[in-house]
Write an enzyme that holds these catalytic residues in place. Structure first.
Site, PDB file in Angstrom:
ATOM      1  N   SER A 142     -62.535 -39.989 -35.051  1.00  0.00           N
ATOM      2  CA  SER A 142     -61.323 -39.202 -35.276  1.00  0.00           C
ATOM      3  C   SER A 142     -61.564 -38.302 -36.476  1.00  0.00           C
ATOM      4  O   SER A 142     -62.498 -38.533 -37.252  1.00  0.00           O
ATOM      5  CB  SER A 142     -60.149 -40.154 -35.572  1.00  0.00           C
ATOM      6  OG  SER A 142     -59.038 -39.463 -36.093  1.00  0.00           O
ATOM      7  N   TYR A 155     -56.331 -47.645 -39.335  1.00  0.00           N
ATOM      8  CA  TYR A 155     -56.989 -46.678 -38.449  1.00  0.00           C
ATOM      9  C   TYR A 155     -58.082 -45.914 -39.185  1.00  0.00           C
ATOM     10  O   TYR A 155     -59.200 -45.753 -38.670  1.00  0.00           O
ATOM     11  CB  TYR A 155     -55.932 -45.718 -37.908  1.00  0.00           C
ATOM     12  CG  TYR A 155     -56.389 -44.799 -36.816  1.00  0.00           C
ATOM     13  CD1 TYR A 155     -56.486 -45.239 -35.509  1.00  0.00           C
ATOM     14  CD2 TYR A 155     -56.692 -43.466 -37.081  1.00  0.00           C
ATOM     15  CE1 TYR A 155     -56.888 -44.383 -34.485  1.00  0.00           C
ATOM     16  CE2 TYR A 155     -57.083 -42.606 -36.085  1.00  0.00           C
ATOM     17  CZ  TYR A 155     -57.178 -43.060 -34.777  1.00  0.00           C
ATOM     18  OH  TYR A 155     -57.578 -42.208 -33.775  1.00  0.00           O
TER      19      TYR A 155
END
Length: 260
Positions: A142, A155
């Site tokens: 990401s 995350y």
């Protein structure tokens, strides 16, 4: 076709980014195992892709946090098709809280799916790739593999960890012709991101419109979401690249949100 008769496993591929990658691989002639927690959805998606061809797909059940399920799933693919040429570790979830409010069980759940899942699937596939002296491992990172955002401690930690894992794999896999890379998308408007919009609006005490315009797209060059098709094209490029000239890299696909 760039992936004719190549055998691929894509995790979390019954929907979203994973499904787009599986579709693109099938279009290029690959045989794709759609591995997902939702077995019925995986089989339905596989049947649909197989009808479109020219490659084909199968659906298998896989909880990427379970070593036995991962090993069994990879063994079934090898039993049917002989090997594994490509692994795309895409399975993931999102949970948002401030650090001081983050339930430890939810922290562990997120890291298990993202980071343990990447490790376990790679561990299961590598012996087959090493045996044939070739393979491509692609992890889904990401922009948060590079940057941080409020509320996303678990995350961000997981996605940073995936880059480290990929780099070690690139060093270990290089002598066996196995490449390892990470795709780092910006915000892609999948159900995972849709779920975040009201959650972040609540926790940041701003409107949902502000979440989209300022938090998600504020640093892009054109205020556009990255698309699943954008990510699928990068996955195809990494899967079909034939030498170790491109390994150990993390490629950002974010409309300029993050620039190396």
């Amino acid at each position: 076709m760039k992936l004719a008769q190549k055998i691929a496993i894509v995790t979390g591929a019954a929907s979203g980014i994973g499904l787009a990658i599986a579709k693109r691989f099938v279009e290029e002639g690959a045989i794709v195992a759609i591995a997902d927690l939702k077995e019925d959805a995986a089989k339905d998606a596989a049947a649909d892709l197989s009808r479109r061809g020219p490659g084909k797909a199968i659906g298998i059940a896989m909880d990427v946090t379970s070593e036995s399920e991962v090993n069994d799933g990879v063994a079934e693919v090898v039993r049917q098709f002989g090997t594994v040429d490509i692994l795309v570790g895409n399975a993931g979830i999102q949970i948002v809280h401030r650090i001081e409010d983050f339930p430890y069980e939810e922290w562990k759940k997120l890291l298990a799916i993202h980071l343990d899942g990447a490790f376990l699937t790679a561990k299961a596939c590598l012996p087959h790739m090493y045996k044939q002296k070739s393979g491509s491992v692609i992890f889904m990172g990401s922009v948060h593999s590079k940057e941080a955002s409020p509320l996303k401690s678990a995350y961000v930690a997981a996605k940073h960890g995936i880059v480290g894992l990929a780099r070690v794999l690139a060093k270990e896999g290089g002598p066996y012709g196995v490449r390892s890379n990470v795709i780092c998308p910006g915000f892609v408007r999948t159900p995972l991101v849709e779920k975040q919009i009201p959650e972040q609006a609540r926790d940041l005490k701003i409107s949902e419109e502000e979440v989209v315009k300022k938090v998600m797209l504020g640093n892009t060059v054109d205020q556009q979401f990255t698309t699943v098709a954008d990510v699928a094209e990068i996955a195809l490029m990494l899967a079909s690249f034939e030498t170790n000239a491109l390994t150990g890299q993390s490629i950002v696909v974010s409309h300029g949100w993050y620039m190396n």
